[in-house]
Motif scaffolding. Structure first.
Motif, mmCIF file in Angstrom:
data_model
loop_
_atom_site.group_PDB
_atom_site.id
_atom_site.type_symbol
_atom_site.label_atom_id
_atom_site.label_comp_id
_atom_site.label_asym_id
_atom_site.label_seq_id
_atom_site.Cartn_x
_atom_site.Cartn_y
_atom_site.Cartn_z
ATOM 1 N N PHE A 103 -23.245 -39.444 -27.533
ATOM 2 C CA PHE A 103 -24.158 -38.810 -27.971
ATOM 3 C C PHE A 103 -25.245 -38.706 -27.894
ATOM 4 O O PHE A 103 -26.597 -37.910 -27.226
ATOM 5 N N ALA A 104 -25.648 -39.849 -28.164
ATOM 6 C CA ALA A 104 -27.485 -39.836 -28.700
ATOM 7 C C ALA A 104 -27.708 -40.106 -27.223
ATOM 8 O O ALA A 104 -28.828 -39.656 -26.514
ATOM 9 N N ALA A 105 -27.002 -40.269 -26.115
ATOM 10 C CA ALA A 105 -27.552 -40.758 -24.849
ATOM 11 C C ALA A 105 -27.680 -39.751 -24.432
ATOM 12 O O ALA A 105 -28.382 -39.407 -23.383
ATOM 13 N N PHE A 106 -26.139 -39.011 -24.325
ATOM 14 C CA PHE A 106 -26.542 -38.364 -23.481
ATOM 15 C C PHE A 106 -27.046 -37.112 -24.452
ATOM 16 O O PHE A 106 -27.361 -36.405 -22.774
ATOM 17 N N PHE A 107 -27.419 -36.582 -25.114
ATOM 18 C CA PHE A 107 -28.635 -35.549 -25.853
ATOM 19 C C PHE A 107 -30.006 -36.250 -24.759
ATOM 20 O O PHE A 107 -30.936 -35.517 -24.271
ATOM 21 N N ALA A 108 -30.378 -37.334 -24.988
ATOM 22 C CA ALA A 108 -31.502 -37.683 -24.849
ATOM 23 C C ALA A 108 -31.261 -37.840 -22.999
ATOM 24 O O ALA A 108 -32.488 -37.434 -22.251
ATOM 25 N N MET A 111 -32.574 -34.458 -22.043
ATOM 26 C CA MET A 111 -33.456 -34.461 -22.503
ATOM 27 C C MET A 111 -34.836 -34.824 -21.169
ATOM 28 O O MET A 111 -35.760 -33.732 -21.134
ATOM 29 N N VAL A 112 -34.329 -35.255 -20.435
ATOM 30 C CA VAL A 112 -35.052 -35.669 -19.245
ATOM 31 C C VAL A 112 -34.216 -34.747 -18.348
ATOM 32 O O VAL A 112 -35.712 -34.395 -17.698
ATOM 33 N N GLU A 113 -33.425 -34.611 -18.021
ATOM 34 C CA GLU A 113 -32.802 -33.299 -16.513
ATOM 35 C C GLU A 113 -33.294 -32.376 -17.359
ATOM 36 O O GLU A 113 -33.391 -31.358 -16.102
ATOM 37 N N GLY A 114 -33.809 -31.753 -17.803
ATOM 38 C CA GLY A 114 -33.859 -30.772 -18.381
ATOM 39 C C GLY A 114 -35.836 -30.171 -18.494
ATOM 40 O O GLY A 114 -36.176 -29.564 -17.303
ATOM 41 N N ALA A 115 -36.436 -31.288 -18.410
ATOM 42 C CA ALA A 115 -37.259 -31.420 -17.997
ATOM 43 C C ALA A 115 -38.312 -31.709 -16.571
ATOM 44 O O ALA A 115 -38.855 -31.010 -15.821
ATOM 45 N N ARG A 116 -36.861 -32.406 -15.963
ATOM 46 C CA ARG A 116 -37.422 -32.617 -14.294
ATOM 47 C C ARG A 116 -36.732 -31.115 -14.266
ATOM 48 O O ARG A 116 -37.605 -30.989 -13.260
ATOM 49 N N ALA A 123 -46.990 -38.560 -15.655
ATOM 50 C CA ALA A 123 -46.831 -38.999 -16.871
ATOM 51 C C ALA A 123 -46.438 -37.928 -17.944
ATOM 52 O O ALA A 123 -46.321 -38.545 -19.146
ATOM 53 N N GLN A 124 -46.516 -36.779 -17.392
ATOM 54 C CA GLN A 124 -45.233 -36.114 -18.712
ATOM 55 C C GLN A 124 -44.111 -36.678 -18.241
ATOM 56 O O GLN A 124 -43.387 -36.175 -19.503
ATOM 57 N N LEU A 125 -43.939 -36.646 -17.655
ATOM 58 C CA LEU A 125 -42.097 -37.193 -17.319
ATOM 59 C C LEU A 125 -42.059 -38.164 -18.081
ATOM 60 O O LEU A 125 -40.794 -38.123 -18.705
ATOM 61 N N GLU A 126 -43.301 -39.155 -17.725
ATOM 62 C CA GLU A 126 -43.062 -40.257 -18.710
ATOM 63 C C GLU A 126 -42.461 -40.434 -20.536
ATOM 64 O O GLU A 126 -41.931 -40.864 -21.341
ATOM 65 N N GLN A 127 -43.309 -39.428 -20.579
ATOM 66 C CA GLN A 127 -43.488 -39.153 -22.576
ATOM 67 C C GLN A 127 -42.201 -38.569 -22.077
ATOM 68 O O GLN A 127 -41.628 -38.526 -23.514
ATOM 69 N N ALA A 130 -39.777 -41.480 -22.803
ATOM 70 C CA ALA A 130 -39.780 -41.872 -23.881
ATOM 71 C C ALA A 130 -40.077 -41.673 -24.935
ATOM 72 O O ALA A 130 -38.814 -42.136 -26.591
ATOM 73 N N GLU A 131 -39.994 -40.066 -25.809
ATOM 74 C CA GLU A 131 -39.448 -39.300 -26.676
ATOM 75 C C GLU A 131 -38.252 -39.146 -26.825
ATOM 76 O O GLU A 131 -37.469 -39.426 -27.319
ATOM 77 N N ALA A 132 -37.344 -38.994 -25.331
ATOM 78 C CA ALA A 132 -35.845 -39.206 -24.684
ATOM 79 C C ALA A 132 -35.474 -40.717 -25.498
ATOM 80 O O ALA A 132 -34.144 -40.736 -26.985
ATOM 81 N N GLN A 133 -35.591 -41.574 -25.740
ATOM 82 C CA GLN A 133 -35.218 -43.135 -25.887
ATOM 83 C C GLN A 133 -35.691 -43.296 -27.392
ATOM 84 O O GLN A 133 -35.083 -43.977 -27.613
#
Length: 175
Positions: A103-108, A111-116, A123-127, A130-133
């Protein structure tokens, strides 16, 4: 009072936890898309936490002779909510085991896919990554995950306890 607290707390916890397990099984371990999962979760919490009202009313009518003051009613409601929250946490931990999904990986990843999907890049995507990780690493620790799960249901229980105590402190309420 302890018997009432445990009895109604377990009932509320089993209902909320059972709804959590049923949702997990119905959606085959994948969280429902959009806000459906959140809506189902909070609706099941409200239904389950109606046991707070019933428990306070039972205690008022049986042990209190039809009278209960606000603070004892509120305290009983908080106790019922706390027991329900502990059962809910246990049900979520069971869901994590039964789902056979990280679940942790799924949620992370969500988060990344939602941002994309919102067009975040550079740089915002990298941030966001990092927050997802960081979230993923944090959520793997049960000493962090369990209180986070408890905080999903307990504030709802506080609100239901407050409303129930306000309504039931009046001797003729809900007879």
């Amino acid at each position: 009072m302890w018997r009432t607290l445990l009895k109604y707390g377990l009932v509320a916890g089993v209902v909320a936890g059972g709804a959590l397990l049923a949702t997990m099984l119905a959606f085959q371990g994948q969280p429902p898309a959009g806000g459906v999962g959140m809506a189902l979760g909070f609706a099941s919490m409200l239904v389950a936490l109606s046991a707070v009202y019933v428990g306070i009313r039972h205690h008022r009518d049986v042990a209190g002779g039809g009278v209960i003051r606000f603070w004892p009613a509120f305290g009983l409601g908080l106790g019922i909510s706390a027991v329900a929250g502990l059962v809910y946490v246990a049900a979520w931990e069971l869901c994590l085991v039964l789902a056979d999904q990280d679940f942790a990986a799924f949620f992370a990843n969500s988060m990344v896919e939602g941002a994309r999907s919102k067009g975040v890049d550079g740089a915002q995507l990298e941030q966001v990554i990092a927050e997802a990780q960081a979230f993923e690493a944090m959520y793997r620790n049960p000493l962090v995950r369990m209180p986070m799960t408890f905080v999903e249901i307990f504030p709802v229980g506080v609100l239901v306890s407050l409303v129930s105590a306000l309504v039931l402190r009046r001797p003729r309420a809900a007879r």
